[in-house]
Design an enzyme around this catalytic site. Structure first.
Site, PDB file in Angstrom:
ATOM      1  N   ASP A  24       0.881  -1.213  -0.102  1.00 28.24           N
ATOM      2  CA  ASP A  24       0.063  -0.061   0.095  1.00 28.24           C
ATOM      3  C   ASP A  24       0.880   1.318   0.029  1.00 28.24           C
ATOM      4  OD1 ASP A  24      -1.828   1.787   0.596  1.00 28.24           O
ATOM      5  OD2 ASP A  24      -2.015   1.587   2.543  1.00 28.24           O
ATOM      6  N   ASP A  28      -3.958   3.740   2.693  1.00 24.83           N
ATOM      7  CA  ASP A  28      -5.509   3.626   2.866  1.00 24.83           C
ATOM      8  C   ASP A  28      -5.662   2.345   3.369  1.00 24.83           C
ATOM      9  OD1 ASP A  28      -4.978   2.174   0.683  1.00 24.83           O
ATOM     10  OD2 ASP A  28      -6.746   3.312  -0.551  1.00 24.83           O
ATOM     11  N   ASP A  32      -1.945  -1.339  -3.695  1.00 25.38           N
ATOM     12  CA  ASP A  32      -2.199  -0.488  -5.010  1.00 25.38           C
ATOM     13  C   ASP A  32      -0.911  -0.245  -6.297  1.00 25.38           C
ATOM     14  OD1 ASP A  32      -0.302   1.513  -3.891  1.00 25.38           O
ATOM     15  OD2 ASP A  32      -1.963   1.888  -2.674  1.00 25.38           O
ATOM     16  N   ASP A 101      -5.236 -10.400 -15.848  1.00 29.04           N
ATOM     17  CA  ASP A 101      -6.189 -11.469 -15.696  1.00 29.04           C
ATOM     18  C   ASP A 101      -7.332 -10.992 -16.455  1.00 29.04           C
ATOM     19  OD1 ASP A 101      -7.654 -13.443 -14.101  1.00 29.04           O
ATOM     20  OD2 ASP A 101      -6.463 -13.105 -12.405  1.00 29.04           O
ATOM     21  N   ASP A 203      -9.436 -16.288 -16.436  1.00 30.08           N
ATOM     22  CA  ASP A 203     -10.325 -16.761 -15.547  1.00 30.08           C
ATOM     23  C   ASP A 203     -11.197 -17.951 -15.996  1.00 30.08           C
ATOM     24  OD1 ASP A 203     -10.788 -16.331 -12.736  1.00 30.08           O
ATOM     25  OD2 ASP A 203     -12.531 -15.696 -13.533  1.00 30.08           O
ATOM     26  N   GLU A 259      -7.216 -20.728 -17.084  1.00 26.49           N
ATOM     27  CA  GLU A 259      -7.343 -21.370 -15.678  1.00 26.49           C
ATOM     28  C   GLU A 259      -8.776 -22.340 -15.987  1.00 26.49           C
ATOM     29  OE1 GLU A 259      -9.136 -20.483 -11.158  1.00 26.49           O
ATOM     30  OE2 GLU A 259     -10.136 -19.744 -12.985  1.00 26.49           O
ATOM     31  N   HIS A 333      -3.872 -17.259  -5.482  1.00 27.20           N
ATOM     32  CA  HIS A 333      -4.642 -16.776  -4.578  1.00 27.20           C
ATOM     33  C   HIS A 333      -6.063 -17.309  -4.183  1.00 27.20           C
ATOM     34  CE1 HIS A 333      -6.300 -16.450  -8.454  1.00 27.20           C
ATOM     35  NE2 HIS A 333      -7.573 -15.881  -8.015  1.00 27.20           N
ATOM     36  N   ASP A 334      -6.344 -18.576  -4.654  1.00 26.20           N
ATOM     37  CA  ASP A 334      -7.557 -19.575  -4.362  1.00 26.20           C
ATOM     38  C   ASP A 334      -7.269 -20.662  -3.360  1.00 26.20           C
ATOM     39  OD1 ASP A 334      -9.072 -17.728  -5.855  1.00 26.20           O
ATOM     40  OD2 ASP A 334      -8.888 -18.957  -7.637  1.00 26.20           O
TER      41      ASP A 334
HETATM   42  C1  GLC Z   1     -11.487 -18.028 -10.543  1.00 18.28           C
HETATM   43  C2  GLC Z   1     -10.431 -16.965  -9.834  1.00 18.28           C
HETATM   44  C3  GLC Z   1     -11.226 -17.063  -8.312  1.00 18.28           C
HETATM   45  C4  GLC Z   1     -12.540 -16.218  -8.868  1.00 18.28           C
HETATM   46  C5  GLC Z   1     -13.429 -17.377  -9.653  1.00 18.28           C
HETATM   47  C6  GLC Z   1     -14.722 -16.538 -10.311  1.00 18.28           C
HETATM   48  O1  GLC Z   1     -11.531 -19.264 -10.055  1.00 18.28           O
HETATM   49  O2  GLC Z   1      -9.371 -17.492  -9.704  1.00 18.28           O
HETATM   50  O3  GLC Z   1     -10.519 -16.079  -7.538  1.00 18.28           O
HETATM   51  O4  GLC Z   1     -13.289 -16.137  -7.398  1.00 18.28           O
HETATM   52  O5  GLC Z   1     -12.736 -17.697 -10.781  1.00 18.28           O
HETATM   53  O6  GLC Z   1     -14.126 -15.414 -11.056  1.00 18.28           O
HETATM   54 CA    CA Z   2      -3.549   2.164  -1.278  1.00 18.43          CA
END
Ligand code: GLC
Ligand code: CA
Length: 565
Positions: A24, A28, A32, A101, A203, A259, A333-334
């Site tokens: 950050d 805030d 970013d 993404d 995605d 993905e 991240h999942d």
């Molecule tokens: C993919 C993303 C995930 C998101 C999902 C819906 O699996 O990696 O973070 O919640 O798609 O877009």
């Molecule tokens: Ca920020």
């Protein structure tokens, strides 16, 4: 001599950034774009080549950016388009690349397309999304459940129809059968390529073609039907990707990674086959599922076996070799943090050793490594005691659905959340031992993992034995070796539940990789002909000494007398 089919995206290593939790710059509490800009030295120092940013587009953030309201605008919390251009330029100036993404299975329900679509049953944008009449009893068109809880259909009473959303109700699915949708998506992709980006991570791209709308088999939770059979790898998905490739991707020197839920190695050779004109690579879910962590994420037990990991990886390594290119990742991240899931974070010693071991095991295989922020520090899962402290919509909905409708206790549900929630990956990056780990001067949008005073970037950059420096050396070793980049993979010791060993071979050159997945000493013998091998990397001093592998020991050896050139 076997000829090598080189490509920059095959030799690259990718660093994944979850911008909200990275750095950050303005106090805030939210990471970013300028925060990323400030950390480019650190990222480049690791030796990665490509940055993949999770979505940074304008979004109401029901699913942290995976619900896009405007594909051509930057989320105000993350900065401005000028900030973006500056970041992209700085990345390029360093000889790195930037991948965005692409979230086009669905938009936000606040996207102007959806607002128009929902407002008028006969309007020109109705067919941008998937609308169906109710069943005669007024219920939804079929029994499908959403991936994040609840039904996959929401009723719009003004126009008397249901719309489809494979994820939350705020993420309506686009109708790819409509050529106008495809035109709009391809146009938007072009807009970003024209700005200079280097590719897209796509995605849930295997879900864009729906094969039908019949009831699905009941899911394990018994609440809803499963849509995977009709939505994953649908009848027109390859046609759509080829059209995308022809009209957009083939015009740029870019990389693409899909993905791909429910993808097998055979299907991957279609999506990402070298001669197919679709994508460069796909993420599959089979490794993330060896403990049931993807398809059975909220079940209470998640045992896994090393032989299952070997089975998955060996199939992918073997079947794709020469036909398509693999992705290599322990997390994103999942997913929860890999060292907590597949290594051992119970002591400092085992955390550091096992984090390094996991990296050796996976990133010396054939494919492009994807390193998720903080993994290079061996960051761990955190500990949640209450659902109220959790932001992630998937985890929150699962908690509610399973405690309220399936009678799972709070304790059991928190137990599995502490193992498997994607929230673990989203706690802020640890930069320093100081206040808020140096992530922000303000109040962080999400609680930090309290272990940052001893797991943080600053202390590891200063320590040559750290996980960070090990990753740096490992990536350099990989990049310096055609055998590691392009060689064929062969599994050794297939039945061992303790040791993962394999070789990589190219044009008579050979490298041996050995990893002890246990916290114990394991008896073993170097295979014949390797005693005079040269150590390329090892997480102990000396490697493979004697007939014992030390706890979480991992190393790579080059066959004696050989060199790369
Ligand atoms: C993919 C993303 C995930 C998101 C999902 C819906 O699996 O990696 O973070 O919640 O798609 O877009
Ligand atoms: Ca920020």
């Amino acid at each position: 001599m076997e000829k090598i089919q080189r490509a920059w995206w095959k030799e690259a290593a990718v660093y994944q950034i979850y911008p909200r939790s990275f750095c950050d710059s303005n106090g805030d509490g939210i990471g970013d774009l300028n925060g990323i800009l400030q950390k480019l030295d650190y990222i480049q120092g690791l030796g990665v080549d490509v940055l993949w940013l999770n979505p940074i587009y304008d979004s109401p953030n029901v699913d942290n950016g995976y619900d896009i309201r405007d594909y051509r605008a930057i989320l105000a919390e993350f900065g401005t388009m000028e900030d973006f251009d500056r970041l992209l330029e700085a990345v390029h100036r360093r000889g790195m690349r930037l991948v965005m993404d692409l979230v086009v299975n669905h938009t936000s329900d606040q996207h102007p397309w959806f607002l128009a679509s929902r407002s008028d049953r006969n309007g020109p944008m109705r067919d941008y999304y998937i609308w169906k009449d109710p069943k005669p009893d007024g219920g939804p068109p079929n029994n499908w459940g959403g991936c994040f809880g609840g039904p996959a259909w929401t009723y719009d009473k003004d126009t008397g129809q249901y719309y489809l959303h494979l994820f939350t109700p705020e993420q309506p699915d686009l109708n790819w059968e409509n050529p106008a949708v495809r035109d709009a998506v391809f146009d938007m992709m072009d807009f970003w390529f024209q700005r200079g980006i280097d590719g897209f991570r796509m995605d849930v791209i295997s879900m864009i073609s729906k094969g039908g709308y019949a009831d699905g088999p009941l899911r394990a939770d018994g609440l809803y039907g499963d849509y995977t059979g009709q939505c994953a790898n649908g009848p027109r998905v390859h046609e759509y990707l080829r059209e995308m490739n022809r009209r957009v991707l083939s015009r740029y020197d870019c990389m693409t990674v899909g993905e791909n839920a429910a993808v097998t190695p055979e299907l991957a050779c279609q999506y990402a086959g070298f001669d197919r004109g679709e994508l460069n690579m796909v993420f599959h879910f089979e490794l993330m599922d060896v403990d049931g962590g993807e398809t059975r994420r909220w079940e209470l037990e998640h045992p896994w076996k090393l032989t299952d990991i070997k089975g998955v990886m060996t199939r992918w390594q073997t079947l794709l070799d020469g036909r398509a290119w693999n992705t290599l990742f322990w997390g994103n991240h999942d997913q929860p943090r890999p060292v907590s899931r597949f290594g051992d974070d119970s002591t400092e010693e085992s955390r550091v050793r096992s984090a390094k071991m996991l990296a050796v095991c996976l990133y010396l295989m054939q494919g492009t490594p994807y390193i998720y922020q903080g993994e290079e520090l061996g960051m761990t899962n955190t500990h949640f005691t209450s659902i109220d402290s959790i932001n992630d919509v998937q985890t929150r909905n699962a908690y509610r659905e399973r405690t309220e409708r399936l009678g799972v206790s709070h304790e059991d549900m928190m137990g599995v959340i502490n193992y498997n929630s994607r929230e673990h990956a989203r706690t802020p990056m640890h930069w320093t031992a100081g206040r808020n780990a140096g992530f922000t001067d303000g109040e962080p949008w999400i609680a930090l993992n309290p272990n940052y005073p001893y797991i943080n970037a600053q202390s590891q950059v200063d320590d040559p034995d750290s996980v960070y420096h090990f990753y740096r050396r490992l990536l350099a070793v990989r990049k310096g070796s055609d055998t590691l980049l392009y060689g064929h993979y062969r599994l050794l010791l297939p039945d061992s539940e303790e040791i993962y060993a394999y070789t990589r071979t190219l044009n008579g050159k050979e490298i041996l990789v050995v990893c002890n997945f246990t916290g114990k000493e394991v008896r073993w013998n170097l295979p014949d002909g390797w005693t005079h091998g040269e150590i390329l990397i090892s997480n102990y001093d000396g490697a493979g000494a004697g007939n014992v592998l030390r706890p979480f020991e991992a190393f790579a050896l080059r066959r004696g007398g050989q060199s790369e050139t």
